[in-house]
Design an enzyme around this catalytic site. Structure first.
Site, PDB file in Angstrom:
ATOM      1  N   SER A 203      35.537  39.374  43.389  1.00  0.00           N
ATOM      2  CA  SER A 203      35.497  38.005  42.859  1.00  0.00           C
ATOM      3  C   SER A 203      35.617  37.006  43.987  1.00  0.00           C
ATOM      4  CB  SER A 203      36.665  37.797  41.891  1.00  0.00           C
ATOM      5  OG  SER A 203      36.807  36.426  41.564  1.00  0.00           O
ATOM      6  N   TYR A 216      45.809  39.022  39.962  1.00  0.00           N
ATOM      7  CA  TYR A 216      44.363  39.269  39.879  1.00  0.00           C
ATOM      8  C   TYR A 216      43.689  39.029  41.224  1.00  0.00           C
ATOM      9  CZ  TYR A 216      39.495  38.465  38.390  1.00  0.00           C
ATOM     10  OH  TYR A 216      38.128  38.505  38.261  1.00  0.00           O
TER      11      TYR A 216
HETATM   12  P1  NAD Z   1      34.821  41.371  30.238  1.00  0.00           P
HETATM   13  O1  NAD Z   1      36.084  41.153  29.507  1.00  0.00           O
HETATM   14  O2  NAD Z   1      33.583  41.298  29.460  1.00  0.00           O
HETATM   15  O3  NAD Z   1      34.855  42.761  30.998  1.00  0.00           O
HETATM   16  C1  NAD Z   1      36.052  43.344  31.460  1.00  0.00           C
HETATM   17  C2  NAD Z   1      36.114  44.757  30.915  1.00  0.00           C
HETATM   18  O4  NAD Z   1      37.184  45.443  31.537  1.00  0.00           O
HETATM   19  C3  NAD Z   1      36.364  44.829  29.422  1.00  0.00           C
HETATM   20  O5  NAD Z   1      35.183  44.770  28.680  1.00  0.00           O
HETATM   21  C4  NAD Z   1      37.052  46.167  29.290  1.00  0.00           C
HETATM   22  O6  NAD Z   1      36.146  47.165  28.847  1.00  0.00           O
HETATM   23  C5  NAD Z   1      37.502  46.511  30.702  1.00  0.00           C
HETATM   24  N1  NAD Z   1      38.943  46.789  30.679  1.00  0.00           N
HETATM   25  C6  NAD Z   1      39.952  45.896  30.698  1.00  0.00           C
HETATM   26  N2  NAD Z   1      41.118  46.541  30.589  1.00  0.00           N
HETATM   27  C7  NAD Z   1      40.827  47.867  30.488  1.00  0.00           C
HETATM   28  C8  NAD Z   1      41.610  49.044  30.327  1.00  0.00           C
HETATM   29  N3  NAD Z   1      42.973  49.003  30.248  1.00  0.00           N
HETATM   30  N4  NAD Z   1      40.978  50.237  30.251  1.00  0.00           N
HETATM   31  C9  NAD Z   1      39.627  50.294  30.314  1.00  0.00           C
HETATM   32  N5  NAD Z   1      38.828  49.224  30.460  1.00  0.00           N
HETATM   33  C10 NAD Z   1      39.439  48.025  30.547  1.00  0.00           C
HETATM   34  O7  NAD Z   1      34.797  40.290  31.416  1.00  0.00           O
HETATM   35  P2  NAD Z   1      33.877  40.162  32.740  1.00  0.00           P
HETATM   36  O8  NAD Z   1      34.120  38.787  33.189  1.00  0.00           O
HETATM   37  O9  NAD Z   1      32.533  40.656  32.511  1.00  0.00           O
HETATM   38  O10 NAD Z   1      34.634  41.115  33.768  1.00  0.00           O
HETATM   39  C11 NAD Z   1      34.000  42.165  34.462  1.00  0.00           C
HETATM   40  C12 NAD Z   1      34.475  42.174  35.896  1.00  0.00           C
HETATM   41  O11 NAD Z   1      34.026  40.976  36.524  1.00  0.00           O
HETATM   42  C13 NAD Z   1      35.978  42.206  36.075  1.00  0.00           C
HETATM   43  O12 NAD Z   1      36.320  43.079  37.136  1.00  0.00           O
HETATM   44  C14 NAD Z   1      36.305  40.793  36.466  1.00  0.00           C
HETATM   45  O13 NAD Z   1      37.462  40.714  37.245  1.00  0.00           O
HETATM   46  C15 NAD Z   1      35.074  40.435  37.268  1.00  0.00           C
HETATM   47  N6  NAD Z   1      34.839  39.020  37.489  1.00  0.00           N
HETATM   48  C16 NAD Z   1      34.619  38.178  36.444  1.00  0.00           C
HETATM   49  C17 NAD Z   1      34.403  36.844  36.690  1.00  0.00           C
HETATM   50  C18 NAD Z   1      34.165  35.875  35.583  1.00  0.00           C
HETATM   51  O14 NAD Z   1      34.195  34.664  35.821  1.00  0.00           O
HETATM   52  N7  NAD Z   1      33.900  36.295  34.379  1.00  0.00           N
HETATM   53  C19 NAD Z   1      34.411  36.361  37.997  1.00  0.00           C
HETATM   54  C20 NAD Z   1      34.632  37.240  39.041  1.00  0.00           C
HETATM   55  C21 NAD Z   1      34.845  38.569  38.770  1.00  0.00           C
END
Ligand code: NAD
Ligand code: MG
Length: 311
Positions: A203, A216
């Site tokens: 991120s 985080y």
């Molecule tokens: P999202 O909630 O759609 O995806 C996160 C997923 O993590 C969930 O769908 C879930 O399946 C999984 N997860 C969480 N806890 C878990 C557990 N205990 N066991 C198994 N699976 C688990 O949200 P997203 O934003 O698509 O996140 C995906 C990745 O992108 C993450 O690593 C997040 O940190 C990263 N990210 C997101 C953003 C943003 O702005 N959305 C920015 C930078 C990085």
């Protein structure tokens, strides 16, 4: 060639229209989501507006034909967009996700199957040691091998102060976001040969920690470091390891305690491009790093963050 007629030819008009459609400030709508709440982990299908995971828009070019991939957190948001893109690029795809996310996962399984590829659903909790230990082998067994691992599952929960951040949350954030990457990558390497790739989701928080998500942001810095280290370790085996660093992307993560509610309507508006990204806009970065097209790139982090400067 008559230069004067060039600007009005059908080809030139098409190019002008295509360039206008590709304007990054407007290519996807600037979302101003209403204040809303869902308990963790939340569902994409209940998020307003529903994040764009590419169901209608992602067009594959066969760049991952025949590959076998596991995407963690593949039910929603960025992971779902990656899983769908991989399938449309010709890969068979297993997705890992929490059992509570079955409704979101079904959409992705259907999209993978509609692309004519094999979909494998592996629900479970990465806080569960047995699940962590077995999920990669299960994916490889059902897919008949494994040559792409996308470590994408993540937890993000805000706390105003360090005093409010519990040890339990710190343990969970580190276990889900970074410690699981060690376990799953180790298991994947046992199945991987030359040409295989690992792509980790980090991120922009790795470089610019928001003070409300100390745990985080620290895991995301660790993921960049892990990516650079492991990449060197496995390079001579012909295996590459890279990361994608999204900026603000509209997903349910932000709704389920990932942001203060009052910030949701302006989420991502402070990026140079002036809007949050959509999950589908992250997918091409993962496709590129997973495919042989990126053959001379390893240990790197591809930033997909709306133009925010990075170190
Ligand atoms: P999202 O909630 O759609 O995806 C996160 C997923 O993590 C969930 O769908 C879930 O399946 C999984 N997860 C969480 N806890 C878990 C557990 N205990 N066991 C198994 N699976 C688990 O949200 P997203 O934003 O698509 O996140 C995906 C990745 O992108 C993450 O690593 C997040 O940190 C990263 N990210 C997101 C953003 C943003 O702005 N959305 C920015 C930078 C990085
Ligand atoms: Mg989810």
């Amino acid at each position: 060639m008559d230069n004067n007629s060039q600007g009005t030819s059908p080809d030139a008009a098409r190019l002008t229209a295509q360039l206008a459609a590709d304007d990054p400030t407007t290519r996807h709508p600037k979302v101003s989501p209403p204040e809303q709440d869902q308990p963790e982990p939340g569902l994409d299908v209940k998020t307003e507006p529903v994040p764009d995971i590419g169901l209608e828009s992602y067009v594959g070019l066969g760049r991952l034909r025949g590959r076998k991939a596991l995407v963690t957190g593949g039910d929603s948001g960025i992971g779902a967009a990656v899983a769908i893109a991989f399938a449309r690029e010709g890969a068979d795809v297993a997705i890992a996700y929490l059992p509570a996310e079955e409704e979101d996962a079904r959409r992705v399984v259907t999209a993978i199957e509609e692309a004519g590829r094999t979909a494998v659903a592996l629900p479970g909790d990465l806080m569960d040691r047995d699940y962590r230990a077995g999920v990669v082998d299960a994916a490889a067994a059902e897919l008949g091998g494994l040559d792409i691992l996308v470590n994408n599952a993540g937890k993000q929960v805000i706390n105003e102060t360090l005093e409010e951040l519990s040890d339990e949350q710190i343990d969970e954030t580190f276990q889900i976001n970074i410690k699981s990457m060690f376990t799953l990558s180790r298991a994947a390497l046992r199945h991987m040969g030359p040409g295989s790739t690992i792509v980790n989701t980090t991120s922009v928080q790795a470089y610019e920690p928001n003070p409300m998500i100390l745990d985080y942001a620290a895991t995301k810095a660790a993921i960049n470091n892990f990516t650079k280290g492991l990449a060197q370790q496995v390079a001579s085996r012909g295996i590459r390891v890279n990361a994608v660093a999204p900026g603000p992307v509209w997903t349910v993560l932000q709704v389920s305690e990932g942001q203060p509610k009052g910030k949701l309507p302006v989420f991502g508006h402070n990026t140079p491009l002036g809007r949050a990204g959509q999950p589908v806009e992250m997918a091409p970065a993962y496709v590129f790093l997973a495919s042989g097209e990126s053959s001379y790139i390893s240990g790197d982090t591809l930033n997909a963050n709306g133009g925010t400067p990075t170190p």
